[in-house]
Design a protein around this motif. Structure first.
Motif, PDB file in Angstrom:
ATOM      1  N   TYR A 112      -6.922   2.439  -5.182  1.00 48.74           N
ATOM      2  CA  TYR A 112      -6.498   2.211  -3.800  1.00 48.74           C
ATOM      3  C   TYR A 112      -7.600   2.439  -2.780  1.00 48.74           C
ATOM      4  O   TYR A 112      -7.382   2.248  -1.585  1.00 48.74           O
ATOM      5  CB  TYR A 112      -5.267   3.059  -3.482  1.00 48.74           C
ATOM      6  N   ARG A 113      -8.777   2.808  -3.241  1.00 47.76           N
ATOM      7  CA  ARG A 113      -9.908   2.840  -2.313  1.00 47.76           C
ATOM      8  C   ARG A 113     -10.360   1.428  -1.950  1.00 47.76           C
ATOM      9  O   ARG A 113     -11.087   1.230  -0.986  1.00 47.76           O
ATOM     10  CB  ARG A 113     -11.083   3.588  -2.954  1.00 47.76           C
ATOM     11  N   TYR A 114      -9.923   0.456  -2.748  1.00 50.22           N
ATOM     12  CA  TYR A 114     -10.354  -0.918  -2.555  1.00 50.22           C
ATOM     13  C   TYR A 114      -9.252  -1.819  -1.986  1.00 50.22           C
ATOM     14  O   TYR A 114      -9.467  -3.013  -1.811  1.00 50.22           O
ATOM     15  CB  TYR A 114     -10.841  -1.489  -3.891  1.00 50.22           C
ATOM     16  N   PHE A 115      -8.090  -1.245  -1.700  1.00 50.55           N
ATOM     17  CA  PHE A 115      -6.970  -2.015  -1.154  1.00 50.55           C
ATOM     18  C   PHE A 115      -6.277  -1.176  -0.075  1.00 50.55           C
ATOM     19  O   PHE A 115      -6.197   0.051  -0.184  1.00 50.55           O
ATOM     20  CB  PHE A 115      -5.967  -2.372  -2.264  1.00 50.55           C
ATOM     21  N   ARG A 116      -5.786  -1.858   0.941  1.00 54.08           N
ATOM     22  CA  ARG A 116      -5.130  -1.142   2.034  1.00 54.08           C
ATOM     23  C   ARG A 116      -3.870  -0.425   1.557  1.00 54.08           C
ATOM     24  O   ARG A 116      -3.597   0.693   1.945  1.00 54.08           O
ATOM     25  CB  ARG A 116      -4.770  -2.118   3.163  1.00 54.08           C
ATOM     26  N   ASP A 117      -3.098  -1.136   0.744  1.00 54.56           N
ATOM     27  CA  ASP A 117      -1.835  -0.582   0.272  1.00 54.56           C
ATOM     28  C   ASP A 117      -1.342  -1.417  -0.909  1.00 54.56           C
ATOM     29  O   ASP A 117      -2.053  -2.312  -1.394  1.00 54.56           O
ATOM     30  CB  ASP A 117      -0.781  -0.575   1.399  1.00 54.56           C
ATOM     31  N   ARG A 118      -0.145  -1.149  -1.355  1.00 56.00           N
ATOM     32  CA  ARG A 118       0.423  -1.852  -2.499  1.00 56.00           C
ATOM     33  C   ARG A 118       0.524  -3.358  -2.244  1.00 56.00           C
ATOM     34  O   ARG A 118       0.231  -4.178  -3.121  1.00 56.00           O
ATOM     35  CB  ARG A 118       1.809  -1.284  -2.810  1.00 56.00           C
ATOM     36  N   GLU A 119       0.926  -3.712  -1.029  1.00 59.11           N
ATOM     37  CA  GLU A 119       1.091  -5.128  -0.697  1.00 59.11           C
ATOM     38  C   GLU A 119      -0.246  -5.863  -0.745  1.00 59.11           C
ATOM     39  O   GLU A 119      -0.333  -6.996  -1.228  1.00 59.11           O
ATOM     40  CB  GLU A 119       1.720  -5.273   0.688  1.00 59.11           C
ATOM     41  N   ASP A 120      -1.297  -5.235  -0.260  1.00 55.89           N
ATOM     42  CA  ASP A 120      -2.623  -5.836  -0.284  1.00 55.89           C
ATOM     43  C   ASP A 120      -3.065  -6.083  -1.727  1.00 55.89           C
ATOM     44  O   ASP A 120      -3.613  -7.151  -2.052  1.00 55.89           O
ATOM     45  CB  ASP A 120      -3.624  -4.919   0.426  1.00 55.89           C
TER      46      ASP A 120
END
Length: 231
Positions: free
Chosen positions: A63-71
């Protein structure tokens, strides 16, 4: 004497910053690809933990590479969409010796094969309707381009190309969904059903305008060239 700095263009980011940005892009792409593998294996509701495990990292690192689950899930959907389109589009190329059977059979074979081998990815896209719409719209645009050439070859109204293309793509997706839910036909049988449906739609469209097509004969390129329409 105080040095005066002249205004100029913004300084180019240093090499270290560029390398770090490239590293993040590459890492994110690798995590997205791993996410598609996890969804393929565990199903449309694959968890972040399962995706992280497929990527060989912890959930925190992921999750350091994505804003959140949806991203994360949208990135996976985009990756799958691109993979499907890239695998099908080459089979929509129209050559001088191409027959309707060859083109239809080649493209449909790839699509039905993908349904058969990656049902979880299909249901993942279907749950995210925007992903499935992206596949259908992109493929319909490519099919429309092909049909436009065919209609020109036959001297028919090319305005029919787009609606027929969307009809074809919608039919393929609907039959694919039906097949995955029931599996009452073999892969070869459902491929034949889809090919027959597409051929009858195209043949019927041509016959309604007084043109006879041949399933196993190349299209009449000479007719297009003699008319000057291909110039």
């Amino acid at each position: 004497m105080t040095e005066v700095r002249q205004a100029g263009p913004e300084r180019t980011p240093d090499g270290r910053r560029l390398r770090w940005a490239e590293h993040r892009v590459q890492r994110r792409a690798a995590f997205v690809a791993a996410g598609a593998v996890a969804v393929d294996e565990h199903g449309p509701d694959a968890s972040a933990e399962q995706i992280a495990a497929a990527a060989g990292v912890s959930r925190t690192v992921l999750y350091r590479y994505f804003r959140d689950r949806e991203d994360l899930r949208q990135a996976i959907a985009d990756h799958v969409v691109n993979a499907i389109v890239d695998s099908v589009v080459p089979h929509l190329a129209l050559g001088r010796d191409s027959t309707p059977r060859q083109i239809i059979g080649s493209a449909v074979g790839v699509i039905v094969g993908w349904f058969d081998e990656h049902p979880n990815l299909y249901f993942f896209l279907r749950a995210r309707r925007t992903g499935l719409d992206a596949v259908e719209n992109t493929l319909a645009d490519r099919v429309s381009d092909l049909l436009r050439v065919v209609l020109l070859l036959l001297g028919l109204d090319e305005a029919r190309a787009e609606p027929n293309a969307f009809a074809i793509v919608g039919m393929v997706e609907s039959i694919g969904a039906w097949w995955l839910a029931r599996r009452t036909l073999s892969r070869e049988q459902v491929t034949e059903v889809v090919c027959d449906g597409i051929w009858h739609l195209l043949d019927g469209t041509a016959r309604a305008s007084g043109v006879a097509l041949r399933y196993d004969e190349p299209l009449p390129w000479n007719q297009l060239e003699s008319s000057g329409a291909g110039a």
